[in-house]
Design a protein around this motif. Structure first.
Motif, PDB file in Angstrom:
ATOM      1  N   PHE A  79       0.493  -1.212  -0.289  1.00  0.00           N
ATOM      2  CA  PHE A  79      -0.107   0.165  -0.064  1.00  0.00           C
ATOM      3  C   PHE A  79       1.034   1.414  -0.224  1.00  0.00           C
ATOM      4  N   LEU A  80       2.149   1.168   0.452  1.00  0.00           N
ATOM      5  CA  LEU A  80       2.807   1.791   0.535  1.00  0.00           C
ATOM      6  C   LEU A  80       3.523   2.253  -0.680  1.00  0.00           C
ATOM      7  N   VAL A  81       3.650   1.752  -1.556  1.00  0.00           N
ATOM      8  CA  VAL A  81       4.533   2.344  -3.243  1.00  0.00           C
ATOM      9  C   VAL A  81       3.115   1.933  -4.125  1.00  0.00           C
ATOM     10  N   PHE A  82       1.561   1.182  -3.778  1.00  0.00           N
ATOM     11  CA  PHE A  82       0.730   0.958  -4.681  1.00  0.00           C
ATOM     12  C   PHE A  82      -0.464   1.967  -4.319  1.00  0.00           C
ATOM     13  N   GLY A  83      -0.170   2.500  -3.352  1.00  0.00           N
ATOM     14  CA  GLY A  83      -1.771   2.943  -2.228  1.00  0.00           C
ATOM     15  C   GLY A  83      -2.160   4.317  -3.627  1.00  0.00           C
ATOM     16  N   LYS A  84      -1.463   4.557  -3.464  1.00  0.00           N
ATOM     17  CA  LYS A  84      -1.781   6.216  -4.753  1.00  0.00           C
ATOM     18  C   LYS A  84      -2.296   6.107  -5.691  1.00  0.00           C
ATOM     19  N   PHE A  85      -1.875   4.655  -6.453  1.00  0.00           N
ATOM     20  CA  PHE A  85      -2.381   4.358  -8.208  1.00  0.00           C
ATOM     21  C   PHE A  85      -3.766   3.725  -7.935  1.00  0.00           C
ATOM     22  N   ILE A  86      -3.635   3.151  -6.718  1.00  0.00           N
ATOM     23  CA  ILE A  86      -4.661   2.005  -6.249  1.00  0.00           C
ATOM     24  C   ILE A  86      -6.252   2.817  -5.895  1.00  0.00           C
ATOM     25  N   LEU A  87      -6.153   4.240  -5.087  1.00  0.00           N
ATOM     26  CA  LEU A  87      -6.565   5.589  -5.149  1.00  0.00           C
ATOM     27  C   LEU A  87      -7.803   5.981  -6.071  1.00  0.00           C
ATOM     28  N   GLY A  88      -6.376   6.053  -7.208  1.00  0.00           N
ATOM     29  CA  GLY A  88      -6.438   6.812  -8.177  1.00  0.00           C
ATOM     30  C   GLY A  88      -7.700   5.630  -9.320  1.00  0.00           C
ATOM     31  N   LEU A  89      -8.011   4.658  -9.046  1.00  0.00           N
ATOM     32  CA  LEU A  89      -8.527   3.014  -9.848  1.00  0.00           C
ATOM     33  C   LEU A  89      -9.857   4.292 -10.148  1.00  0.00           C
ATOM     34  N   THR A  90     -10.953   4.458  -9.339  1.00  0.00           N
ATOM     35  CA  THR A  90     -12.091   4.995  -9.615  1.00  0.00           C
ATOM     36  C   THR A  90     -12.212   6.789  -9.151  1.00  0.00           C
ATOM     37  N   PRO A  91     -13.262   7.215 -10.080  1.00  0.00           N
ATOM     38  CA  PRO A  91     -13.509   8.457  -9.980  1.00  0.00           C
ATOM     39  C   PRO A  91     -13.545   8.492  -8.568  1.00  0.00           C
ATOM     40  N   VAL A  92     -14.327   7.861  -7.565  1.00  0.00           N
ATOM     41  CA  VAL A  92     -14.777   8.362  -5.858  1.00  0.00           C
ATOM     42  C   VAL A  92     -13.671   7.810  -5.086  1.00  0.00           C
ATOM     43  N   TRP A  93     -12.708   7.051  -5.465  1.00  0.00           N
ATOM     44  CA  TRP A  93     -10.816   6.616  -5.022  1.00  0.00           C
ATOM     45  C   TRP A  93     -10.292   7.984  -5.031  1.00  0.00           C
ATOM     46  N   LYS A  94     -10.484   7.983  -6.060  1.00  0.00           N
ATOM     47  CA  LYS A  94      -9.261   9.252  -6.853  1.00  0.00           C
ATOM     48  C   LYS A  94      -9.596  10.703  -5.895  1.00  0.00           C
ATOM     49  N   THR A  95     -10.274  11.094  -5.240  1.00  0.00           N
ATOM     50  CA  THR A  95     -10.755  12.069  -4.046  1.00  0.00           C
ATOM     51  C   THR A  95      -9.661  12.039  -3.237  1.00  0.00           C
ATOM     52  N   TYR A  96      -9.447  10.807  -2.897  1.00  0.00           N
ATOM     53  CA  TYR A  96      -8.607  10.790  -1.411  1.00  0.00           C
ATOM     54  C   TYR A  96      -6.951  10.327  -1.910  1.00  0.00           C
ATOM     55  N   GLN A  97      -6.473  10.379  -2.635  1.00  0.00           N
ATOM     56  CA  GLN A  97      -5.253   9.612  -2.996  1.00  0.00           C
ATOM     57  C   GLN A  97      -4.088  10.701  -1.856  1.00  0.00           C
ATOM     58  N   GLY A  98      -4.897  12.139  -1.803  1.00  0.00           N
ATOM     59  CA  GLY A  98      -3.013  12.957  -1.218  1.00  0.00           C
ATOM     60  C   GLY A  98      -4.107  12.325   0.384  1.00  0.00           C
ATOM     61  N   LEU A  99      -4.139  10.832   0.973  1.00  0.00           N
ATOM     62  CA  LEU A  99      -3.920  10.148   1.499  1.00  0.00           C
ATOM     63  C   LEU A  99      -3.208   8.504   1.357  1.00  0.00           C
ATOM     64  N   SER A 100      -3.136   8.631   0.174  1.00  0.00           N
ATOM     65  CA  SER A 100      -2.365   7.144   0.674  1.00  0.00           C
ATOM     66  C   SER A 100      -1.254   6.986   1.565  1.00  0.00           C
ATOM     67  N   PHE A 101      -0.791   7.996   2.048  1.00  0.00           N
ATOM     68  CA  PHE A 101      -0.178   7.564   3.080  1.00  0.00           C
ATOM     69  C   PHE A 101      -0.364   7.541   4.750  1.00  0.00           C
ATOM     70  N   GLU A 102      -0.855   8.306   4.989  1.00  0.00           N
ATOM     71  CA  GLU A 102      -1.777   7.800   5.336  1.00  0.00           C
ATOM     72  C   GLU A 102      -2.951   6.216   5.992  1.00  0.00           C
ATOM     73  N   MET A 103      -3.234   5.843   4.191  1.00  0.00           N
ATOM     74  CA  MET A 103      -3.391   4.528   3.775  1.00  0.00           C
ATOM     75  C   MET A 103      -2.364   3.261   4.962  1.00  0.00           C
ATOM     76  N   PHE A 104      -0.918   3.336   4.678  1.00  0.00           N
ATOM     77  CA  PHE A 104      -0.253   2.764   4.713  1.00  0.00           C
ATOM     78  C   PHE A 104       0.451   3.255   6.457  1.00  0.00           C
ATOM     79  N   LEU A 105      -0.168   3.909   7.383  1.00  0.00           N
ATOM     80  CA  LEU A 105      -0.061   4.244   7.853  1.00  0.00           C
ATOM     81  C   LEU A 105      -0.800   3.529   9.060  1.00  0.00           C
ATOM     82  N   LEU A 106      -2.453   3.324   8.641  1.00  0.00           N
ATOM     83  CA  LEU A 106      -3.125   3.263   9.205  1.00  0.00           C
ATOM     84  C   LEU A 106      -3.292   1.194   9.178  1.00  0.00           C
ATOM     85  N   CYS A 107      -2.630   0.468   7.749  1.00  0.00           N
ATOM     86  CA  CYS A 107      -2.258  -0.356   7.808  1.00  0.00           C
ATOM     87  C   CYS A 107      -1.054  -1.234   8.555  1.00  0.00           C
TER      88      CYS A 107
END
Length: 212
Positions: free
Chosen positions: A143-171
């Motif tokens: 998720f640290l490496v591909f989190g931003k890519f994953i969040l960019g897969l759909t228009p809804v998730w893309k809004t939260y691409q800036g939270l990709s590092f926080e997603m890693f921290l939550l992991c």
């Protein structure tokens, strides 16, 4: 209409828990049958059961209160963007703790059985912790490496691409929580509850910091 919607929600939530209970009771009744004689354990083992039940109940209540405080803060203290973003990234981050949750499910009966037979089960705990950290660590790194890519897969998730590092921290947080659950399950399975002396204050501090 709102009242019906709310009532339907609570009925649905109640059904999710009650149906498995009813099914389990029916399965036990069918398996045991009338030929199995009931044994009154309360008189002989009542005090022992109570000594075990009270600390488990305290642990359960403390965990439930913390989760309730966390949900209250997320839903009522955060902005709409932050609250929605948290739900998106937390859903992904929980994947990192799935193997740990599976270990916890099997850890209790294995450790409790070993304790009853007088066997050492520390190796089982070590395997559970190593498995949780290993699998959870790999998923967290993914998720640290591909989190931003994953969040960019759909228009809804893309809004939260800036939270990709926080997603890693939550992991990472969820993996560590899974390890703690392994440790507490190991202790509870052996009837040891001294960890509550420092576990409950830590829970209290976490709730205060979360709310503030």
């Amino acid at each position: 209409m709102p009242f019906r919607a709310i009532s339907g929600y609570f009925v649905g939530q109640g059904a999710a828990g009650s149906v498995p209970v009813v099914g389990a009771l029916w399965a036990l009744r069918k398996r045991l049958g009338a030929s199995v004689k009931a044994e009154p354990y309360l008189h002989e083992y009542g005090r022992e059961m109570l000594r075990y039940t009270i600390p488990v109940a305290i642990l359960t209540i403390a965990s439930t209160i913390y989760v309730s405080v966390e949900m209250l803060v997320i839903r009522h203290r955060l902005s709409e963007f932050e609250s929605a973003g948290y739900y998106i990234i937390s859903t992904f981050s929980m994947i990192a703790s799935y193997l740990g949750a599976a270990f916890v499910t099997f850890l209790f009966p294995i450790v409790a059985g070993a304790e009853a037979r007088g066997e050492d089960s520390l190796r089982t705990l070590k395997h559970a912790i190593v498995g949780t950290l290993g699998a959870g660590g790999l998923i967290s790194l993914a998720f640290l490496v591909f989190g931003k890519f994953i969040l960019g897969l759909t228009p809804v998730w893309k809004t939260y691409q800036g939270l990709s590092f926080e997603m890693f921290l939550l992991c990472v947080y969820n993996v560590l929580t899974a390890v703690v659950n392994c440790l507490t399950t190991y202790e509870v399975a052996q009837g040891r509850f001294r960890f509550l002396c420092y576990f409950l204050p830590v829970f209290t501090v976490k709730m205060i910091l979360t709310y503030c």
